[in-house]
Design an enzyme around this catalytic site. Structure first.
Site, PDB file in Angstrom:
ATOM      1  N   GLY A  46       0.840  -1.194   0.000  1.00  0.00           N
ATOM      2  CA  GLY A  46       0.000   0.000   0.000  1.00  0.00           C
ATOM      3  C   GLY A  46       0.871   1.239   0.000  1.00  0.00           C
ATOM      4  N   GLN A  51       3.031  10.147   0.689  1.00  0.00           N
ATOM      5  CA  GLN A  51       4.344   9.512   0.893  1.00  0.00           C
ATOM      6  C   GLN A  51       5.306   9.791  -0.262  1.00  0.00           C
ATOM      7  OE1 GLN A  51       2.395   5.510   1.866  1.00  0.00           O
ATOM      8  NE2 GLN A  51       4.296   5.384   3.028  1.00  0.00           N
ATOM      9  N   CYS A 109       5.720   0.081   7.234  1.00  0.00           N
ATOM     10  CA  CYS A 109       5.407   1.236   6.391  1.00  0.00           C
ATOM     11  C   CYS A 109       6.628   1.578   5.556  1.00  0.00           C
ATOM     12  CB  CYS A 109       5.018   2.425   7.277  1.00  0.00           C
ATOM     13  SG  CYS A 109       4.585   3.910   6.337  1.00  0.00           S
ATOM     14  N   LEU A 110       6.409   1.876   4.293  1.00  0.00           N
ATOM     15  CA  LEU A 110       7.526   2.242   3.415  1.00  0.00           C
ATOM     16  C   LEU A 110       8.183   3.541   3.878  1.00  0.00           C
ATOM     17  CD1 LEU A 110       5.994   1.250  -0.029  1.00  0.00           C
ATOM     18  CD2 LEU A 110       7.982   0.196   1.059  1.00  0.00           C
ATOM     19  N   HIS A 151      -4.628   1.860   7.272  1.00  0.00           N
ATOM     20  CA  HIS A 151      -3.250   2.373   7.412  1.00  0.00           C
ATOM     21  C   HIS A 151      -3.011   3.505   6.402  1.00  0.00           C
ATOM     22  CE1 HIS A 151       1.289   1.680   7.802  1.00  0.00           C
ATOM     23  NE2 HIS A 151       1.192   2.423   6.701  1.00  0.00           N
ATOM     24  N   GLU A 152      -3.413   3.285   5.148  1.00  0.00           N
ATOM     25  CA  GLU A 152      -3.187   4.286   4.091  1.00  0.00           C
ATOM     26  C   GLU A 152      -4.049   5.523   4.310  1.00  0.00           C
ATOM     27  OE1 GLU A 152      -0.612   3.788   2.516  1.00  0.00           O
ATOM     28  OE2 GLU A 152      -0.451   1.647   2.926  1.00  0.00           O
ATOM     29  N   HIS A 155      -2.462   7.988   6.567  1.00  0.00           N
ATOM     30  CA  HIS A 155      -1.460   8.853   5.913  1.00  0.00           C
ATOM     31  C   HIS A 155      -2.102  10.132   5.373  1.00  0.00           C
ATOM     32  CE1 HIS A 155       2.265   6.580   5.941  1.00  0.00           C
ATOM     33  NE2 HIS A 155       1.680   5.486   5.485  1.00  0.00           N
TER      34      HIS A 155
HETATM   35  C1  QAP Z   1       1.024  -0.648   4.939  1.00  0.00           C
HETATM   36  O1  QAP Z   1       3.152  -1.094   4.142  1.00  0.00           O
HETATM   37  C2  QAP Z   1       0.613  -1.905   5.668  1.00  0.00           C
HETATM   38  O2  QAP Z   1       9.879  -1.836   6.470  1.00  0.00           O
HETATM   39  C3  QAP Z   1       1.839  -0.896   3.714  1.00  0.00           C
HETATM   40  O3  QAP Z   1      11.770  -2.653   4.732  1.00  0.00           O
HETATM   41  C4  QAP Z   1       1.552  -2.749   6.229  1.00  0.00           C
HETATM   42  O4  QAP Z   1       3.769  -1.883   2.164  1.00  0.00           O
HETATM   43  C5  QAP Z   1      -0.691  -2.210   5.771  1.00  0.00           C
HETATM   44  C6  QAP Z   1       7.811  -2.371   3.521  1.00  0.00           C
HETATM   45  C7  QAP Z   1       1.149  -3.904   6.881  1.00  0.00           C
HETATM   46  C8  QAP Z   1      -1.092  -3.360   6.423  1.00  0.00           C
HETATM   47  C9  QAP Z   1      -0.174  -4.203   6.970  1.00  0.00           C
HETATM   48  C10 QAP Z   1       8.191  -2.049   4.802  1.00  0.00           C
HETATM   49  C11 QAP Z   1       8.774  -2.778   2.637  1.00  0.00           C
HETATM   50  C12 QAP Z   1       6.430  -2.265   3.069  1.00  0.00           C
HETATM   51  C13 QAP Z   1       9.513  -2.140   5.200  1.00  0.00           C
HETATM   52  C14 QAP Z   1       4.085  -1.605   3.293  1.00  0.00           C
HETATM   53  C15 QAP Z   1      10.482  -2.567   4.291  1.00  0.00           C
HETATM   54  C16 QAP Z   1      10.109  -2.879   3.015  1.00  0.00           C
HETATM   55  C17 QAP Z   1       5.431  -1.752   3.810  1.00  0.00           C
HETATM   56 CO    CO Z   2       2.532   3.581   5.513  1.00  0.00          CO
END
Ligand code: QAP
Ligand code: CO
Length: 201
Positions: A46, A51, A109-110, A151-152, A155
């Site tokens: 997401g 972001q 989170c990215l 989550h999004e 943001h």
């Molecule tokens: C949000 O998060 C989310 O730390 C999206 O090193 C996360 O895509 C919603 C990511 C979990 C629901 C559940 C994070 C990639 C990606 C990192 C992501 C990383 C590489 C996070």
């Molecule tokens: Co995020």
């Protein structure tokens, strides 16, 4: 198509409140496509426009399982409702119109790379939005899709998952990042940084 730069906490631009779109223009569709490309490249599920430094109420989601090493979500783990959703989702101006139950998930989170913490969310949400074609749409989500859209949507109001932890945990993580930053290399330097390596707090 283009890969966009992702802002990282504590960048103050992540704290701004994103503005609703008046209509879905070709420029905004282009932005959504670039966000999808950026998200896939970063192995995310997401991404919100804020972001990538575009303070508009737009988010993209694709929770489909990826094979190879990155199998984070097996198809059989997806709920029946999730399996029926057409992915990726491109979502403008989302509003939660119904919510039910509670669930927890180890979120990342990215914009906060390398950190994962358990966050509580609604288990089910019904969301009104404009799709990529600018049509008014209504979707019901549960499972990881529901968690991800919540989550999004945070943001869009300048909120991060690390704000939703206990004050002690939240402050500990924020102070650590402000002091030490993030582990440097990722894909270019697998030898020195293990992907997803736990950071001692
Ligand atoms: C949000 O998060 C989310 O730390 C999206 O090193 C996360 O895509 C919603 C990511 C979990 C629901 C559940 C994070 C990639 C990606 C990192 C992501 C990383 C590489 C996070
Ligand atoms: Co995020």
């Amino acid at each position: 198509m283009a890969i966009l730069e992702i802002l990282k906490f504590p960048d103050p631009r992540l704290r701004h409140k994103a503005k609703p779109v008046e209509s879905v223009t070709p420029q905004l569709q282009q932005l959504a496509d670039n966000m999808l490309e950026t998200m896939y490249e970063s192995k995310g599920i997401g991404l919100a426009a804020i972001q990538v430094n575009e303070p508009v109420r737009l988010l993209v989601i694709d929770t489909r399982p990826i094979n190879k090493e990155g199998a984070r979500y097996e198809p059989q783990q997806m709920t029946e409702r999730e399996q029926k959703v057409d992915l990726p989702l491109v979502v403008f101006n989302p509003v939660i119109v119904k919510k039910e139950g509670k669930t927890t998930y180890d979120e990342g989170c990215l914009s906060v790379p390398g950190y994962y913490e358990t966050v509580q969310r609604f288990d089910y949400v019904k969301v009104e939005y404009l799709n990529r074609e600018g049509e008014k749409s209504l979707i019901e989500l549960d499972g990881l899709l529901s968690i991800c859209i919540q989550h999004e949507m945070d943001h869009l109001d300048g909120k991060l998952f690390i704000d939703r932890l206990s004050p002690i945990k939240s402050n500990r993580i924020k102070s650590r990042i402000k002091k030490h930053g993030y582990p440097e290399a990722d894909e270019d330097d697998e030898s020195t940084t293990k992907k997803g390596e736990e950071v001692a707090l």
